[in-house]
Design a protein around this motif. Structure first.
Motif, PDB file in Angstrom:
ATOM      1  N   THR A 214       0.810  -1.167  -0.112  1.00 59.10           N
ATOM      2  CA  THR A 214       0.001   0.078   0.020  1.00 59.10           C
ATOM      3  C   THR A 214       1.034   1.296   0.037  1.00 59.10           C
ATOM      4  O   THR A 214       1.837   1.353   1.000  1.00 59.10           O
ATOM      5  N   PRO A 215       0.764   2.286  -0.990  1.00 62.84           N
ATOM      6  CA  PRO A 215       1.363   3.447  -0.958  1.00 62.84           C
ATOM      7  C   PRO A 215       1.363   4.274   0.505  1.00 62.84           C
ATOM      8  O   PRO A 215       2.489   5.048   0.650  1.00 62.84           O
ATOM      9  N   SER A 216       0.243   4.136   1.187  1.00 59.99           N
ATOM     10  CA  SER A 216       0.238   4.623   2.447  1.00 59.99           C
ATOM     11  C   SER A 216       0.878   4.183   3.545  1.00 59.99           C
ATOM     12  O   SER A 216       1.138   4.803   4.601  1.00 59.99           O
ATOM     13  N   ARG A 217       1.387   2.839   3.153  1.00 56.65           N
ATOM     14  CA  ARG A 217       2.322   2.353   4.068  1.00 56.65           C
ATOM     15  C   ARG A 217       1.417   1.955   5.496  1.00 56.65           C
ATOM     16  O   ARG A 217       2.101   1.684   6.445  1.00 56.65           O
ATOM     17  N   ARG A 218       0.373   1.708   5.279  1.00 58.73           N
ATOM     18  CA  ARG A 218      -0.423   1.502   6.633  1.00 58.73           C
ATOM     19  C   ARG A 218      -2.021   0.861   6.212  1.00 58.73           C
ATOM     20  O   ARG A 218      -2.235   0.687   4.953  1.00 58.73           O
TER      21      ARG A 218
END
Length: 255
Positions: A214-218
């Protein structure tokens, strides 16, 4: 821009599977935007506790206890709402389950159960709501899809098929109901921190995969669906129809 576009005062929203999880978070967000809420669940005790929490927060909350796979119970619930003078202006088809199993090991009954809960229920409840919305000339239907409305993953075939079906059910609703002033759209959540996903959150390898992919890293939080839900429930989306909004931290945007 005036925020009155997003004002839901005077509207009533039925949210299926809303005694906990994503459904509860979206119902709370709709309530905070001014809507009266019809909470739904199959467990009477849990549903009553959820409704009490809404009322304690100053919101108007009704209870509709029924199994979303029981067509007769669904019809009876709408008849009770009719008798009480409660008109559902907004329907959120949220109820769903997950089942992880390779297809070669998947029993047909399990396949049918996932499709009944995740897809067929949205058709049946949507049909009951639309029968009442059409004469009024307005209404909002929000179906809850998934990342798997657009991309498959191994071991979740019936869920993937059901959520892909949700995308096309939403378009079918648009094709038939848009001329009656009804907007039907969908939300596609990404990987969210819910009870249903807790085993995955607790799995170090899967947790690392989600955060790495996930690009948001969460992981997403249930309350992060509220903005899309309020938009699709409000006058702000009156010319938006047949769409699915992915709330996924950017996962579907990248390879």
């Amino acid at each position: 821009m005036s925020t009155t576009l997003f004002d839901l005062r005077g509207r009533t929203a039925l949210v299926t599977g809303s005694s906990r999880g994503l459904g509860n978070a979206m119902a709370r967000g709709l309530a905070e935007a001014g809507a009266a809420i019809v909470l739904n669940g199959a467990d009477p005790g849990r549903l009553s506790a959820a409704a009490a929490a809404f009322r304690d927060a100053g919101h108007t909350a009704h209870e509709a206890c029924f199994d979303v796979t029981d067509e007769a119970a669904i019809a009876a619930a709408f008849e009770r709402l009719d008798a009480a003078g409660i008109a559902v202006d907004i329907l959120v088809n949220n109820a769903g389950i997950q089942l992880r199993r390779p297809m070669v090991e998947l029993a047909t009954d399990d396949w049918r159960r996932v499709l009944e809960i995740n897809l067929t229920s949205a058709f049946v409840i949507g049909r009951e709501a639309a029968r009442r919305m059409i004469p009024r000339g307005r209404g909002k239907v929000i179906n809850i899809g998934s990342l798997t409305s657009d991309a498959a993953r191994a071991t979740v075939a019936p869920y993937t098929v059901a959520k892909g079906g949700i995308k096309m059910l939403t378009r079918a609703m648009t094709a038939e109901w848009a001329e009656h002033g009804i907007q039907a759209n969908a939300i596609g959540p990404g990987y969210m921190l819910t009870d249903m996903n807790q085993a995955l959150v607790d799995n170090p390898a899967f947790d690392a995969w989600v955060k790495g992919r996930t690009p948001s890293r969460r992981w997403g939080r249930p309350e992060e669906l509220v903005g899309a839900a309020v938009f699709l429930a409000s006058a702000a989306s009156d010319y938006v129809n047949g769409q699915i909004i992915y709330v996924d931290g950017g996962m579907l945007a990248v390879l």
